[in-house]
Enzyme design. Sequence first.
Site, short mmCIF file in Angstrom:
data_model
loop_
_atom_site.label_atom_id
_atom_site.label_comp_id
_atom_site.label_asym_id
_atom_site.label_seq_id
_atom_site.Cartn_x
_atom_site.Cartn_y
_atom_site.Cartn_z
N LYS A 48 26.15 -6.76 26.09
CA LYS A 48 24.76 -7.19 25.83
C LYS A 48 24.31 -8.18 26.91
O LYS A 48 23.26 -8.02 27.53
CB LYS A 48 24.68 -7.84 24.46
CG LYS A 48 23.36 -8.51 24.19
CD LYS A 48 23.48 -9.46 23.01
CE LYS A 48 22.19 -10.22 22.81
NZ LYS A 48 21.07 -9.38 22.39
N ILE A 107 1.91 -9.21 7.92
CA ILE A 107 3.10 -8.73 7.22
C ILE A 107 4.07 -9.88 6.90
O ILE A 107 5.00 -9.72 6.14
CB ILE A 107 3.79 -7.63 8.04
CG1 ILE A 107 2.77 -6.52 8.38
CG2 ILE A 107 4.97 -7.01 7.32
CD1 ILE A 107 2.08 -5.90 7.19
N GLY A 108 3.87 -11.03 7.50
CA GLY A 108 4.69 -12.18 7.09
C GLY A 108 5.03 -13.12 8.21
O GLY A 108 4.65 -14.28 8.21
N SER A 109 5.79 -12.64 9.21
CA SER A 109 6.22 -13.57 10.25
C SER A 109 5.14 -13.73 11.31
O SER A 109 4.38 -12.80 11.58
CB SER A 109 7.52 -13.09 10.89
OG SER A 109 7.35 -11.80 11.40
N GLU A 153 7.10 -17.65 8.09
CA GLU A 153 8.56 -17.45 8.10
C GLU A 153 9.32 -18.18 9.22
O GLU A 153 10.33 -17.66 9.72
CB GLU A 153 8.90 -15.95 8.14
CG GLU A 153 8.26 -15.16 7.00
CD GLU A 153 8.58 -13.65 7.02
OE1 GLU A 153 9.59 -13.26 7.63
OE2 GLU A 153 7.81 -12.90 6.40
N CYS A 198 22.05 -6.12 18.96
CA CYS A 198 23.11 -6.06 17.96
C CYS A 198 22.62 -6.72 16.68
O CYS A 198 21.76 -7.60 16.73
CB CYS A 198 24.33 -6.82 18.44
SG CYS A 198 24.95 -6.19 19.98
N TRP A 203 20.98 -3.14 4.76
CA TRP A 203 21.27 -3.84 6.01
C TRP A 203 22.48 -4.78 5.91
O TRP A 203 22.67 -5.67 6.72
CB TRP A 203 20.02 -4.60 6.49
CG TRP A 203 19.01 -3.65 7.09
CD1 TRP A 203 19.21 -2.34 7.39
CD2 TRP A 203 17.65 -3.94 7.47
NE1 TRP A 203 18.06 -1.79 7.93
CE2 TRP A 203 17.09 -2.74 7.98
CE3 TRP A 203 16.85 -5.09 7.41
CZ2 TRP A 203 15.78 -2.67 8.45
CZ3 TRP A 203 15.54 -5.00 7.88
CH2 TRP A 203 15.01 -3.81 8.38
N CYS A 225 8.73 -0.27 6.88
CA CYS A 225 8.62 -0.08 8.33
C CYS A 225 8.44 1.37 8.71
O CYS A 225 7.51 1.72 9.41
CB CYS A 225 9.82 -0.64 9.04
SG CYS A 225 9.84 -2.43 9.02
N HIS A 284 4.88 -3.53 18.09
CA HIS A 284 6.02 -3.30 18.98
C HIS A 284 5.59 -3.29 20.44
O HIS A 284 6.40 -3.25 21.33
CB HIS A 284 6.71 -1.99 18.62
CG HIS A 284 7.06 -1.91 17.17
ND1 HIS A 284 6.18 -1.43 16.22
CD2 HIS A 284 8.16 -2.32 16.49
CE1 HIS A 284 6.75 -1.52 15.03
NE2 HIS A 284 7.94 -2.06 15.16
N1 GLN Z 1 8.09 -10.03 6.36
C1 GLN Z 1 8.84 -9.57 7.46
C2 GLN Z 1 8.22 -10.06 8.76
O1 GLN Z 1 7.05 -10.14 8.84
C3 GLN Z 1 8.92 -8.06 7.50
C4 GLN Z 1 9.74 -7.58 8.65
C5 GLN Z 1 10.02 -6.09 8.65
O2 GLN Z 1 9.39 -5.33 7.99
N2 GLN Z 1 10.97 -5.67 9.42
O3 GLN Z 1 8.89 -10.34 9.72
ZN ZN Z 2 8.12 -3.75 9.12
#
Ligand code: GLN
Ligand code: ZN
Length: 768
Positions: free
Chosen positions: A19, A436-438, A489, A521, A566, A648, A699
């Site tokens: 890595k 979505i949160g973060s 977050e 990883c 996970w 996701c 992304h």
């Molecule tokens: N709540 C998480 C974030 O916003 C969701 C992350 C995800 O779906 N992989 O980071």
């Molecule tokens: Zn997601």
Amino acid sequence: MVTTHNLGFPRIGRQRELKFALEKYWKGTISAQELLKISSDLRAQHWKDQSMLDWIPVGDFSLYDHVLDTSFMLGNIPVRVSSLPGNEIDNYFRVARGRSVNDHSACSCVNAGEMTKWFDTNYHYIVPEFERNTRFSLNPDHLLQQIQQARQINHQVKPVILGPVTYLWLGKSKDGSDKLNLLDDLLSAYAQLLNELEKVDIQWVQIDEPILAMDLTEAWKHALRKAYYQLQATSINLLLTTYFGQLQDNLQLACELPVNGLHLDAVIAKDEIAKIIDWLPSHKILSLGVINGRNIWKTDLTETLDWLEPIYARLQDRLWLAPSCSLLHVPVDLDSEQKLDQDVQSWLAFAIQKLQEIEVLAKALNQERNSVAEILQENSAAITSRKQSKRVHQAAVKARVLEIKEAMGTRQSPYQQRAIVQRKKFQLPLFPTTTIGSFPQTQQIRQTRRDFREGKLSESEYRQAMQKEIEICVREQEALGLDVLVHGEPERNDMVEYFGEQLAGFAFTQFGWVQSYGSRCVKPPIIYGDVSHPQAITTEWIQYAQSLTNKPMKGMLTGPVTMLNWSFVRDDQPRADTCMQLALAIRDEVLALEKAGIQIIQIDEAALREGLPLRKSQWNTYLDWAIRSFRITANGVKDETQIHTHMCYSEFNDIMEAIARMDADVITIETSRSDMELLDAFDQFHYPNEIGPGVYDIHSPNIPSVDSIIALMEKAAQRIPAERLWVNPDCGLKTRHWEEVKPALRNMIAASRYLSSHLSVAVQASQI
Ligand code: GLN
Ligand code: ZN
């Protein structure tokens, strides 16, 4: 004598050497030669690590991905890349990640190859691309060089190649043509490859056809027959390998293909082995994958020997032993761990320890059990200690699972009634906006967490620093004008690890890294015992965030199915049972948040879809317990509490009905990259609740324009009534920078405002 071998070894290195080398190379701080030197040293080390085996694998190493390596070996390089200047390594990384180190400006980037999951694992491969006129031309140099290198270390080497039919299966036809039309040309490249290997005196080749564990149509079964009838011309012995599943209706086919040996996943397909021994022609060897290559538990060696001895008596020299699949899916060496609880450590085996188990089993069969009596005794002691440990078994947790009543997973009222209560309470505009949160995990946030972990910050200093981050995040969201806010977050390293660390029954390693894709990883938590929830985890943070604003603040949690999928999961009880324990633990957190006055709670099930079994016939069983777990987690709240969930991978056309059964008030999904094509599923199935199709591809660093978001939402509004639509990004913003996030969200909000003033009128007009 029993023969031992291995299907593949982790590439990344004990300390993730590969890595770091890759990332330095991409940054330009080391040269290609240095990268290749580090890779070659790693291979040498890994072969040494495997020296207890009769045959070591060669060709399993990869700079990025073995499927991509196969594409390059077969000369199947997308035209958009092969026409660019540079050498092979430039093109390799262009396909892998969209750019080579020599592509300096952003405009010289090309589209990277698509990446997707390797069967039901967490490893991602680069999808081979095919077109009607794809032609293969063999370039075996890398494999031949590696064979030469391995032989210098004085080993019997067994090249590992991806089988032609699985290679075709894994790829994607770019022009709609039938991939199977390419089989003839592909087989001539493979025949040539075997020919080259013959020239360097290779005796055995491992040829992987894991699709034998999947549902295959007649055309694909025929392709397998054709492939191996053609390839049998070689004098090399072919060991056909399958893993990850049972053979079921492909069992007879697998036994009959004209190869010299068959490898089976004897963990997951243990029940089939007796039948296979009956079917397998007597000139073939049988390789049994008796050690689980997908988890990190010690094998019960005595039990395995009890099972193997009669098989060995029957097969004698025809019996080979190996891990069930490549060890790519487990960490390298348990001995690197310094901080694991001693009990837990004594129950585990990583790649190296798993190979030692193979060695012990072989010795016990080849000589006698007595020759390894001491090791067997130690192993039994560890197995018994795990079975009886109080750390593993919590009577109260087990009792609570048994007492679950279905009503616990059902909301007080159906969605239509809840929606009325919630609309009145939240007074949100049409097309409400949320995330979505973060939010971006800045250098500073990461540094603060590190300092706290290393004891450089006291608990209260850490809390203050994080509260400041939350405040920044809330102020930004208010300034932007989002409707439902999040706390961002900042305190979370990872959405699973963060919760796992605070639940009972989880352990964490220091170096338990497993390759996810390329240089990335993950370090999956280990669920070793009954899971419970000793204290509230998120309430303080979320309450603090809510205290800063009058807008509703979403409480953010990770759902039970994602926690399970996970993690490394215990093998001493069904996954469904572990999932239900997780469900109860997170349910406690949901109820704690509700009690603390939080009115909207999001329970992420990012990984729900990827847990689907390989065989369609097993989907319903999985979905039943997975959805039930989610419902137990989420549905204990009052009508006025709004439950959100997020997923996701949104290719869930085929599981839409199951997703509707979760009965979340709002679901947010990933759709932007597919131009909302994924919403086609809504034509057939009318999703009953609210939905936020992601309109901003997080992304990519690109900022979506207002018009593009409006266009996407208009497409969505053709299928889902406007009053049930939300506007949001397609995933968390943690990997992005604020400079990207702010303009993107600004555009998203502008689009929402435009839509609520225009589209709602249009919708009403169309209803008249
Ligand atoms: N709540 C998480 C974030 O916003 C969701 C992350 C995800 O779906 N992989 O980071
Ligand atoms: Zn997601």
